[in-house]
Design a protein around this motif. Structure first.
Motif, PDB file in Angstrom:
ATOM      1  N   CYS A 112      18.646 -13.012   5.608  1.00 21.43           N
ATOM      2  CA  CYS A 112      19.298 -14.195   6.205  1.00 21.43           C
ATOM      3  C   CYS A 112      20.544 -13.836   6.990  1.00 21.43           C
ATOM      4  O   CYS A 112      20.999 -14.613   7.831  1.00 21.43           O
ATOM      5  N   HIS A 251      25.701 -20.196   7.202  1.00 20.39           N
ATOM      6  CA  HIS A 251      24.264 -20.043   6.959  1.00 20.39           C
ATOM      7  C   HIS A 251      23.780 -21.338   6.292  1.00 20.39           C
ATOM      8  O   HIS A 251      24.350 -21.783   5.295  1.00 20.39           O
ATOM      9  N   GLN A 252      22.727 -21.913   6.870  1.00 18.18           N
ATOM     10  CA  GLN A 252      22.293 -23.252   6.439  1.00 18.18           C
ATOM     11  C   GLN A 252      21.331 -23.158   5.240  1.00 18.18           C
ATOM     12  O   GLN A 252      20.144 -23.459   5.367  1.00 18.18           O
ATOM     13  N   ALA A 253      21.852 -22.724   4.084  1.00 15.44           N
ATOM     14  CA  ALA A 253      20.977 -22.526   2.928  1.00 15.44           C
ATOM     15  C   ALA A 253      20.949 -23.752   2.022  1.00 15.44           C
ATOM     16  O   ALA A 253      19.887 -24.168   1.555  1.00 15.44           O
ATOM     17  N   ASN A 254      22.119 -24.304   1.765  1.00 12.82           N
ATOM     18  CA  ASN A 254      22.218 -25.388   0.781  1.00 12.82           C
ATOM     19  C   ASN A 254      23.556 -26.089   1.025  1.00 12.82           C
ATOM     20  O   ASN A 254      24.602 -25.424   1.106  1.00 12.82           O
ATOM     21  N   LEU A 276      21.110 -28.286   8.217  1.00 11.33           N
ATOM     22  CA  LEU A 276      20.104 -27.874   7.227  1.00 11.33           C
ATOM     23  C   LEU A 276      19.250 -29.031   6.740  1.00 11.33           C
ATOM     24  O   LEU A 276      18.134 -28.827   6.261  1.00 11.33           O
ATOM     25  N   ASN A 281      16.480 -23.790   5.117  1.00 17.56           N
ATOM     26  CA  ASN A 281      17.001 -22.443   5.336  1.00 17.56           C
ATOM     27  C   ASN A 281      15.997 -21.668   6.205  1.00 17.56           C
ATOM     28  O   ASN A 281      14.919 -21.315   5.738  1.00 17.56           O
ATOM     29  N   SER A 283      16.458 -18.694   7.363  1.00 13.34           N
ATOM     30  CA  SER A 283      16.726 -17.260   7.211  1.00 13.34           C
ATOM     31  C   SER A 283      17.505 -16.708   8.409  1.00 13.34           C
ATOM     32  O   SER A 283      18.550 -17.257   8.766  1.00 13.34           O
ATOM     33  N   SER A 286      18.899 -19.104  11.099  1.00 11.63           N
ATOM     34  CA  SER A 286      19.747 -20.220  10.683  1.00 11.63           C
ATOM     35  C   SER A 286      21.023 -20.400  11.515  1.00 11.63           C
ATOM     36  O   SER A 286      21.251 -21.462  12.107  1.00 11.63           O
ATOM     37  N   THR A 310      27.341 -15.744   6.928  1.00 13.88           N
ATOM     38  CA  THR A 310      25.957 -15.724   6.474  1.00 13.88           C
ATOM     39  C   THR A 310      25.768 -14.832   5.253  1.00 13.88           C
ATOM     40  O   THR A 310      26.642 -14.045   4.892  1.00 13.88           O
TER      41      THR A 310
END
Ligand code: UT7
Length: 324
Positions: A112, A251-254, A276, A281, A283, A286, A310
């Motif tokens: 990611c 980083h658009q994970a959560n 997001l 996500n 990866s 993102s 990220t």
């Protein structure tokens, strides 16, 4: 010499997979996914699509945006951990598809965090005078590695690609960047089969060992610390303070990870860019997709200072500050 982004593009598949769709596939709920992650829907590629197909679209938009012809690209770096196949590289497939005939091309594997890793790598080639026009791509088709019966992972990810054309600029551009890794956490987020140690076989498929597995809550904590530390590192390197930053592209994970990073940094939430909820996500794509949309929506204006941060499997992390 300064190095900056001359053009940017992105591509996501058309097919939308909503939380309601996932409710029919695994024991989950729209409410759980939205409150625990902030994600409402994600894009999933149709069968037969490869990462290079999404990367190709993103790359062509970035080149058009930059006013640079494919034939003038010197190097293509594709940050991906989900290439179409183990070899040749995704970057070579993109080269062929867009007709960047004189470019060198290689893939970069930093999960990611790949897009930030690739930007910093590309910056060195331009600074030392080796190349002028570098196509930096962050692309992943992570849905190929998702166990669609595992509710702890299948709700989180989506497919996509982002690309930028990096070149010498008069002023601004990349102001600083930091990357880091800690392999002692390698087991927390991994795809254990399908590589050289455990090649794909009937046994690995039956054991579902070719799917992505993650210790979510451990990764969560390390992601918060890793991204916050990386941002502070990049700020220190650039001689900047948080107040100088107009927009934070995490980083658009959560959503909860992003909120915790912003809180740890004492960064105002209104300056944090989030998309997001519609892509999940994606990866390596993102931050690239988020950067594109933040610019499109007027959240980033000329001369604004932007920080990207990220985090991903490895574990790896990175942060980059640029003046738009
Ligand atoms: O690029 C970096 C990639 N990695 C990440 O972004 C992941 C970082 N981690 C996370 O985002 C979070 O840890 C998750 C969203 C994966 C999970 O959230 P959490 O608050 O850490 O929940 P948890 O793993 O502690 O699980 C809480 C409960 C568990 O049930 P029990 O054991 O308490 O009964 C899970 O089984 O939630 C359950 N659960 C679900 N329930 C409904 C896990 N996934 C789901 C689901 N729907 N999709």
């Amino acid at each position: 010499m300064r190095v900056g982004i001359k053009g940017i593009g992105f591509c996501v598949p058309k097919k939308v997979l909503t939380n309601r769709d996932l409710e029919k596939m695994v024991d989950t709920s729209d409410e759980w996914i939205r409150t625990r992650t902030g994600i409402s829907e994600r894009r999933i590629a149709e069968k037969g699509t490869g990462t290079s197909d999404l990367a190709q679209e993103a790359a062509l938009i970035a080149l058009k945006n930059a006013g640079v012809l494919p034939g003038d690209v010197d190097l293509i770096i594709a940050a991906t951990t989900t290439p179409d196949m183990p070899l040749p590289s995704c970057a070579c497939l993109v080269q062929k598809k867009i007709g960047a005939n004189k470019a060198a091309a290689f893939d970069l594997g930093a999960a990611c965090a790949g897009f930030v890793y690739a930007l910093i790598t590309a910056e060195q080639f331009i600074k030392n005078g080796t190349y002028r026009n570098i196509l930096v791509i962050g692309a992943d088709l992570i849905s190929s590695y998702i166990d669609w019966t595992d509710r702890s992972t299948c709700v989180l990810f989506g497919d996509g690609a982002g690309a930028v054309l990096l070149a010498p600029v008069q002023s601004g551009g990349i102001l600083s960047g930091v990357i880091g890794s800690d392999g002692q956490y390698a087991d927390l987020l991994k795809i254990s089969a399908g590589g050289s140690k455990t090649p794909a076989s009937a046994e690995t498929v039956n054991a579902k060992a070719h799917y992505l597995k993650m210790s979510g809550s451990e990764v969560f904590k390390l992601a918060v610390r890793g991204m916050a530390d990386a941002v502070n590192g990049a700020l220190a390197k650039a001689g900047l303070k948080l107040e100088d930053i107009a927009c934070f592209i995490p980083h658009q994970a959560n959503q909860r990870i992003v909120d915790a990073v912003a809180e740890r940094l004492h960064f105002p939430k209104e300056k944090v860019y989030i998309n997001l909820f519609k892509y999940g996500n994606t990866s390596a794509a993102s931050c690239a997709i988020a950067l594109y949309e933040a610019v499109e929506e007027g959240r980033i204006k000329k001369k604004d200072k932007v920080v990207m941060a990220t985090f991903g499997s490895g574990l790896v992390w990175g942060a980059l500050i640029l003046e738009w």
